[in-house]
Design a protein around this motif. Structure first.
Motif, PDB file in Angstrom:
ATOM      1  N   PRO A   1       0.816  -1.231   0.000  1.00 13.17           N
ATOM      2  CA  PRO A   1       0.000   0.000   0.000  1.00 13.17           C
ATOM      3  C   PRO A   1       0.848   1.279   0.000  1.00 13.17           C
ATOM      4  O   PRO A   1       0.468   2.276  -0.636  1.00 13.17           O
ATOM      5  CB  PRO A   1      -0.813  -0.118   1.288  1.00 13.17           C
ATOM      6  N   MET A   2       2.008   1.241   0.679  1.00 15.44           N
ATOM      7  CA  MET A   2       2.883   2.421   0.699  1.00 15.44           C
ATOM      8  C   MET A   2       3.466   2.690  -0.689  1.00 15.44           C
ATOM      9  O   MET A   2       3.562   3.844  -1.131  1.00 15.44           O
ATOM     10  CB  MET A   2       4.011   2.205   1.708  1.00 15.44           C
ATOM     11  N   LEU A   3       3.830   1.598  -1.408  1.00 14.67           N
ATOM     12  CA  LEU A   3       4.341   1.761  -2.774  1.00 14.67           C
ATOM     13  C   LEU A   3       3.245   2.277  -3.695  1.00 14.67           C
ATOM     14  O   LEU A   3       3.499   3.129  -4.573  1.00 14.67           O
ATOM     15  CB  LEU A   3       4.883   0.423  -3.294  1.00 14.67           C
ATOM     16  N   THR A   4       2.025   1.775  -3.491  1.00 14.79           N
ATOM     17  CA  THR A   4       0.886   2.256  -4.294  1.00 14.79           C
ATOM     18  C   THR A   4       0.651   3.749  -4.052  1.00 14.79           C
ATOM     19  O   THR A   4       0.420   4.523  -5.000  1.00 14.79           O
ATOM     20  CB  THR A   4      -0.387   1.471  -3.920  1.00 14.79           C
ATOM     21  N   ARG A   5       0.720   4.162  -2.799  1.00 13.84           N
ATOM     22  CA  ARG A   5       0.532   5.571  -2.450  1.00 13.84           C
ATOM     23  C   ARG A   5       1.631   6.441  -3.084  1.00 13.84           C
ATOM     24  O   ARG A   5       1.381   7.536  -3.604  1.00 13.84           O
ATOM     25  CB  ARG A   5       0.552   5.724  -0.927  1.00 13.84           C
ATOM     26  N   TYR A   6       2.875   5.888  -3.050  1.00 17.99           N
ATOM     27  CA  TYR A   6       3.998   6.647  -3.602  1.00 17.99           C
ATOM     28  C   TYR A   6       3.846   6.807  -5.119  1.00 17.99           C
ATOM     29  O   TYR A   6       4.072   7.891  -5.672  1.00 17.99           O
ATOM     30  CB  TYR A   6       5.304   5.924  -3.276  1.00 17.99           C
ATOM     31  N   ILE A   7       3.421   5.725  -5.789  1.00 18.44           N
ATOM     32  CA  ILE A   7       3.258   5.787  -7.255  1.00 18.44           C
ATOM     33  C   ILE A   7       2.138   6.751  -7.632  1.00 18.44           C
ATOM     34  O   ILE A   7       2.290   7.600  -8.521  1.00 18.44           O
ATOM     35  CB  ILE A   7       2.996   4.378  -7.821  1.00 18.44           C
ATOM     36  N   THR A   8       0.967   6.608  -6.949  1.00 15.12           N
ATOM     37  CA  THR A   8      -0.191   7.454  -7.313  1.00 15.12           C
ATOM     38  C   THR A   8      -0.048   8.894  -6.835  1.00 15.12           C
ATOM     39  O   THR A   8      -0.540   9.830  -7.480  1.00 15.12           O
ATOM     40  CB  THR A   8      -1.477   6.867  -6.735  1.00 15.12           C
TER      41      THR A   8
ATOM     42  N   LYS B   1       0.749  -6.724  11.427  1.00 15.75           N
ATOM     43  CA  LYS B   1      -0.132  -6.017  10.496  1.00 15.75           C
ATOM     44  C   LYS B   1      -0.959  -4.966  11.217  1.00 15.75           C
ATOM     45  O   LYS B   1      -1.165  -3.855  10.702  1.00 15.75           O
ATOM     46  CB  LYS B   1      -1.055  -7.019   9.795  1.00 15.75           C
ATOM     47  N   PHE B   2      -1.416  -5.303  12.396  1.00 20.19           N
ATOM     48  CA  PHE B   2      -2.278  -4.406  13.160  1.00 20.19           C
ATOM     49  C   PHE B   2      -1.509  -3.159  13.599  1.00 20.19           C
ATOM     50  O   PHE B   2      -1.909  -2.021  13.333  1.00 20.19           O
ATOM     51  CB  PHE B   2      -2.824  -5.155  14.377  1.00 20.19           C
ATOM     52  N   VAL B   3      -0.384  -3.397  14.288  1.00 16.12           N
ATOM     53  CA  VAL B   3       0.424  -2.270  14.774  1.00 16.12           C
ATOM     54  C   VAL B   3       1.032  -1.504  13.607  1.00 16.12           C
ATOM     55  O   VAL B   3       1.044  -0.255  13.599  1.00 16.12           O
ATOM     56  CB  VAL B   3       1.538  -2.779  15.727  1.00 16.12           C
ATOM     57  N   GLY B   4       1.534  -2.262  12.611  1.00 16.56           N
ATOM     58  CA  GLY B   4       2.121  -1.600  11.442  1.00 16.56           C
ATOM     59  C   GLY B   4       1.120  -0.722  10.723  1.00 16.56           C
ATOM     60  O   GLY B   4       1.420   0.423  10.348  1.00 16.56           O
ATOM     61  N   ALA B   5      -0.104  -1.237  10.528  1.00 16.35           N
ATOM     62  CA  ALA B   5      -1.149  -0.448   9.863  1.00 16.35           C
ATOM     63  C   ALA B   5      -1.490   0.794  10.681  1.00 16.35           C
ATOM     64  O   ALA B   5      -1.680   1.884  10.123  1.00 16.35           O
ATOM     65  CB  ALA B   5      -2.388  -1.311   9.663  1.00 16.35           C
TER      66      ALA B   5
ATOM     67  N   LEU C   1      -6.595   0.503   1.162  1.00 15.37           N
ATOM     68  CA  LEU C   1      -5.769  -0.703   1.045  1.00 15.37           C
ATOM     69  C   LEU C   1      -5.315  -1.205   2.418  1.00 15.37           C
ATOM     70  O   LEU C   1      -5.267  -2.408   2.679  1.00 15.37           O
ATOM     71  CB  LEU C   1      -4.558  -0.432   0.150  1.00 15.37           C
ATOM     72  N   TYR C   2      -4.978  -0.246   3.288  1.00 13.47           N
ATOM     73  CA  TYR C   2      -4.550  -0.648   4.626  1.00 13.47           C
ATOM     74  C   TYR C   2      -5.707  -1.179   5.466  1.00 13.47           C
ATOM     75  O   TYR C   2      -5.507  -1.997   6.368  1.00 13.47           O
ATOM     76  CB  TYR C   2      -3.874   0.523   5.351  1.00 13.47           C
ATOM     77  N   ILE C   3      -6.909  -0.679   5.175  1.00 12.10           N
ATOM     78  CA  ILE C   3      -8.067  -1.211   5.888  1.00 12.10           C
ATOM     79  C   ILE C   3      -8.230  -2.694   5.578  1.00 12.10           C
ATOM     80  O   ILE C   3      -8.526  -3.513   6.451  1.00 12.10           O
ATOM     81  CB  ILE C   3      -9.348  -0.424   5.521  1.00 12.10           C
ATOM     82  N   ALA C   4      -8.004  -3.058   4.306  1.00 13.35           N
ATOM     83  CA  ALA C   4      -8.031  -4.476   3.930  1.00 13.35           C
ATOM     84  C   ALA C   4      -6.964  -5.237   4.721  1.00 13.35           C
ATOM     85  O   ALA C   4      -7.181  -6.371   5.172  1.00 13.35           O
ATOM     86  CB  ALA C   4      -7.788  -4.621   2.440  1.00 13.35           C
TER      87      ALA C   4
END
Length: 580
Positions: free
Chosen positions: A39-46, A148-152, A285-288
């Motif tokens: 999701p971070m890469l997607t955010r960076y690209i968009t 995933k929880f803490v990271g998100a 994406l992070y919600i998923a």
């Protein structure tokens, strides 16, 4: 303290597989971390690359290559977790099952008197199987979910703290909801396991007595009994599924509400320019990513309830201490001469029961042939069960060659005692294997010699495959006399100095009884022998006959002496032979 001890016991099964466990955890963490990167890469690209002019395709290619590499790493990590992690769980399941089976071997007759075989089978199969998934998936699911929880949470907080707090406001409510239904499910799952045990017990009882069932044409009655247990199981399952349905559907509502909240408040924040569209895409994406660990925790709680219930039932048995075991300073029983003394012995099954007998005193010299007779229920078999310590004396003491049997090691005590019972149990396997049960290291020649001594060799050689003939379940392919001679051959092979014959010929026809009686008398030569006899004709040659009544040993003497007294023995003898 009990719960703490059980928790330590639970963790102890990881110890032999620490390397495998930590490798599995490392792979699980790497796979979880990789999912947070996309999701971070997607955010960076968009949000960065695609709004630049001109668009730098070189960076897109590089990022695409990085994502492919991450996917390959994720594949290998997930493969390791799915394969080696399950294998580790299976190893642990094996260790637990071995430990429980070993514990079963230690428990005394008094334990099995109170238990159903089907329930014990259920504990060593179904209950322990559920532990495999818990041991493997438990730590792994927790680690992946936390990462995933803490990271998100951390990443989402850097994007927009307000929207993150709105999303995570649902979590405590979800936690309370899950905790409430966890308790309900735990009780329901435990009840399910008990019901499965009842079904196993019913099946085992039916199949063991299938010949009796068919002889009385009671198949429909047995079906009615089974349907009762099966219906109880269905009702129990229905109850557990009701809680599971509420649990799953409730958590499903919470996860959907989180998605709705992100879309709704995200749209509001975009309208107020508090968040950008790429940020909202990353958020969705992070919600998923956030919902996936919640689902994992849902699955984990289900596995946990199943596994914890199985472990609890496992520990219930393991914590039962054998009431008969070696004393701390127990010694080996060696060079047994066979001088046995009962010193004012009394016995009752537990403190709630009356005494079966009291004040039994006997002095049996080496190589004596002692017969115990009396009406049913006076304790003949029980007296002989005290000698190998199948049960413990309640009063008094029993000595062998002057040593109290409670002060010698159980294994060495029982190695010196051979038992031939009325109800012969043959294990599934060949005749050779069943005779060799008396001495596992015996050669084929020793087995054959024991069979000859037991008058069994001739009939064995007439069978289609001789000593390699399969006996069938419980020796169903053999006659009563044949089975009895095989059990005598076992004891010949064992070659103990002390013998117990527990109504060994009472279920046989006259011809078989004569053959078996010869074998028994041959076996008894130069050995201290106790004979429990129903047919008094089989113990006429006994050196001493003890007549048991509810008062204890009422008469002692030889066959002729007791007949002359015209007492209890004479009464029993005349009852059997009045027609003659």
């Amino acid at each position: 303290m009990k719960m703490k001890g059980r928790f330590r016991k639970f963790l102890s099964y990881y110890k032999p597989y620490k390397k495998l466990f930590f490798t599995d955890m490392f792979c699980a963490m790497v796979a979880a971390a990789i999912t947070l990167v996309f999701p971070m890469l997607t955010r960076y690209i968009t949000g960065v690359i695609l709004i630049e002019s001109p668009i730098d395709l070189k960076i897109i290619y590089q990022l695409g290559l990085i994502m492919v590499v991450l996917v390959i790493i994720e594949f290998f990590c997930n493969f390791y977790v799915a394969y080696q992690g399950h294998v580790m769980g299976t190893y642990m399941e094996r260790d637990i099952r071995n430990e429980l089976f070993e514990h079963y071997q230690k428990l005394s007759f008094s334990f099995y008197d109170e238990q159903k075989t089907g329930q014990l089978m259920s504990r060593i199969t179904n209950d322990i199987f559920s532990l495999t998934e818990l041991y493997h998936h438990g730590p792994e699911d927790i680690v992946i979910s936390l990462i995933k929880f803490v990271g998100a949470f951390v990443i989402l907080s850097t994007i927009n703290l307000q929207l993150t707090l709105i999303v995570f406001a649902f979590i405590p409510v979800m936690g309370g909801f899950a905790l409430y239904y966890n308790k309900k499910m735990k009780k329901a799952f435990k009840r399910n396991k008990q019901r499965i045990g009842d079904i196993n017990a019913r099946i085992e009882d039916n199949l063991s007595g299938i010949r009796v069932v068919k002889s009385f044409a009671n198949e429909s009655k047995e079906m009615d009994k089974f349907q009762v247990e099966n219906t109880n199981f269905v009702n129990s399952k229905r109850n557990s599924y009701l809680y599971m349905a509420k649990y799953h559907s409730g958590l499903g509502v919470f996860t959907s509400l989180i998605t709705v909240a992100v879309i709704f408040f995200g749209a509001l924040f975009i309208s107020q320019e508090l968040i950008t569209t790429p940020d909202l895409i990353a958020f969705v994406l992070y919600i998923a990513n956030l919902i996936e660990p919640v689902k994992k925790l849902i699955n984990f709680t289900e596995q946990f309830q199943e596994g914890a219930t199985g472990f609890e039932r496992f520990m219930e048995i393991l914590e039962i201490q054998p009431d008969i075991q070696d004393h701390k300073d127990a010694v080996e029983l060696k060079d047994v001469q066979g001088h046995i003394e009962f010193h004012d012995v009394g016995f009752r099954y537990n403190e709630k029961n009356d005494y079966v007998f009291q004040h039994i005193s006997l002095d049996v010299k080496p190589a004596d042939y002692i017969a115990l007779v009396g009406s049913s229920g006076v304790g003949k078999t029980t007296i002989c069960s005290l000698l190998p310590r199948f049960y413990e004396v309640s009063e008094g003491a029993i000595t062998i060659d002057g040593k109290d049997i409670r002060e010698v090691k159980l294994a060495s005590l029982r190695e010196n005692i051979g038992i031939v019972q009325q109800d012969v149990y043959l294990f599934a396997g060949t005749i050779m294997d069943n005779i060799r049960y008396g001495k596992f290291g015996a050669t084929d020649e020793e087995v054959i010699e024991a069979a000859k001594q037991a008058n069994a060799h001739d009939f064995i050689m007439e069978l289609p495959e001789g000593y390699d003939t399969d006996c069938g379940q419980r020796g169903v392919k053999l006659s009563g006399g044949q089975k009895q001679r095989l059990s005598i051959a076992r004891v010949f092979l064992k070659n103990p100095p002390i013998l117990i014959f527990d109504e060994a010929t009472s279920a046989l026809d006259n011809e078989s009884e004569h053959i078996v009686q010869e074998s028994l008398e041959s076996l008894a030569k130069n050995r201290t022998t106790f004979v429990i006899a129903h047919r008094l004709s089989t113990i006429k040659n006994a050196k001493r006959i003890c007549v048991l009544t509810e008062k204890g040993i009422e008469e002692e003497g030889t066959h002729e002496e007791l007949l002359e007294r015209q007492g209890q023995y004479a009464y029993l003898y005349n009852m059997q032979f009045k027609d003659q």
